[in-house]
Design a protein around this motif. Sequence first.
Motif, PDB file in Angstrom:
ATOM      1  N   GLY A 110       0.785  -1.219   0.000  1.00 33.41           N
ATOM      2  CA  GLY A 110       0.000   0.000   0.000  1.00 33.41           C
ATOM      3  C   GLY A 110       0.821   1.275   0.000  1.00 33.41           C
ATOM      4  O   GLY A 110       0.279   2.373   0.142  1.00 33.41           O
ATOM      5  N   ASN A 140      -0.698  -4.524  -4.654  1.00 36.67           N
ATOM      6  CA  ASN A 140      -0.884  -3.512  -3.599  1.00 36.67           C
ATOM      7  C   ASN A 140      -0.033  -2.274  -3.855  1.00 36.67           C
ATOM      8  O   ASN A 140       0.596  -1.729  -2.955  1.00 36.67           O
ATOM      9  N   ALA A 287      -5.782  -1.915  -5.063  1.00 38.46           N
ATOM     10  CA  ALA A 287      -5.160  -0.731  -4.475  1.00 38.46           C
ATOM     11  C   ALA A 287      -4.796   0.326  -5.499  1.00 38.46           C
ATOM     12  O   ALA A 287      -4.922   1.521  -5.249  1.00 38.46           O
TER      13      ALA A 287
END
Length: 361
Positions: A110, A140, A287
């Motif tokens: 992230g 991600n 994401a």
Amino acid sequence: MDKEHGNPCQQRIDPQAVFTRAGGMMTSLYPHQTVEDLATRLFVAVGTPENEAQIVSQHLVESSLMGHDSHGVMRIPEYLDLIEQGRVTPGGAITVKQTSSTTSIIDCGGNFGQVGGQAAVEDAVARATEHQVATVITSNCNHLGRLGAYAQQVAEQKMIAIATCNSPVHGHFVLPHGGREGRLATNPLAYGVPTDGDPIVAGFATSVAPEGKIRYYRNMETPLPDGWILDAMGNPSNDPEDFYGPPRGGILPLGAAAGHKGYALGLLVEILGSALAGSPCDAPDNAGNGLCLVVINPDAFSGQQLFGELASETRRYMKSSPPAPGFEEILVPGELEFRTLRTRRQEGIPLDDQSRDAILQ
């Protein structure tokens, strides 16, 4: 933009900026070092480790230096907002999952896309150095910025790079050929080739334009070129607001009358970024960008020295073509960007007042 930690923006960017008129709005030129320092301090102020803040800031500034303003420093407020919304995790752990000696998946945790993208480049180059070829994909991973930057980084290490990048479903505003509702993102392709001088670097959306350029035209209060967008009813428009809506319009695929070709390329990028990574193309919780990076070591074939010489000769051959009417010279991919880089390093990078105010507020 950071009230809790104090506002580093109180120290304004160079007040002696040179002002020029563009599209009816005021645009200023700022020293790139000043902008990079400010961006780094802003990202650090909202909890980003300094080394990661520098990676992101350098990437955004280089994009502006090379003339890719849509992926440059105008993105700083957007990234700060993403952190505030919890959609970017500064300092998120980067995990490398090796799937073979020449392949891996980079879980970006992230974190900023630029941090994950740099990790992907480092991993791919290391594998290609040892095993001659490598393919690395990300998961991600947030917004990567200028895709060509990663191909350029590889080429500067004397290897060939091919890169693709898809986006999650909320960015699917590119129309499939013949459609009026988006099903793809702008899904860029990029490649980098080492030569005896500047590398050959291409990076382009498989749509007729990236969304960031439409945003730039909107900020500049300038009509879009013909053939960029359709409104929500499927009609051509030059008004950026007809794209943003509501209701949202769509961006056309690359190729104009031959738009089926851009659509086909965009579909390939989508498959490499989603299906190859094991994620549905319309998953609502993806994401961000899915990078696929392929690196080829010339030592496996003609050898780095001979390859570099032949690639340079190929560049010279392209440029030897007599210019057609209306053209002064033949350019190879990346040539204009490197010229712009050298000019803007001296003169400063442009930033429209709307983007500047968003950064400084």
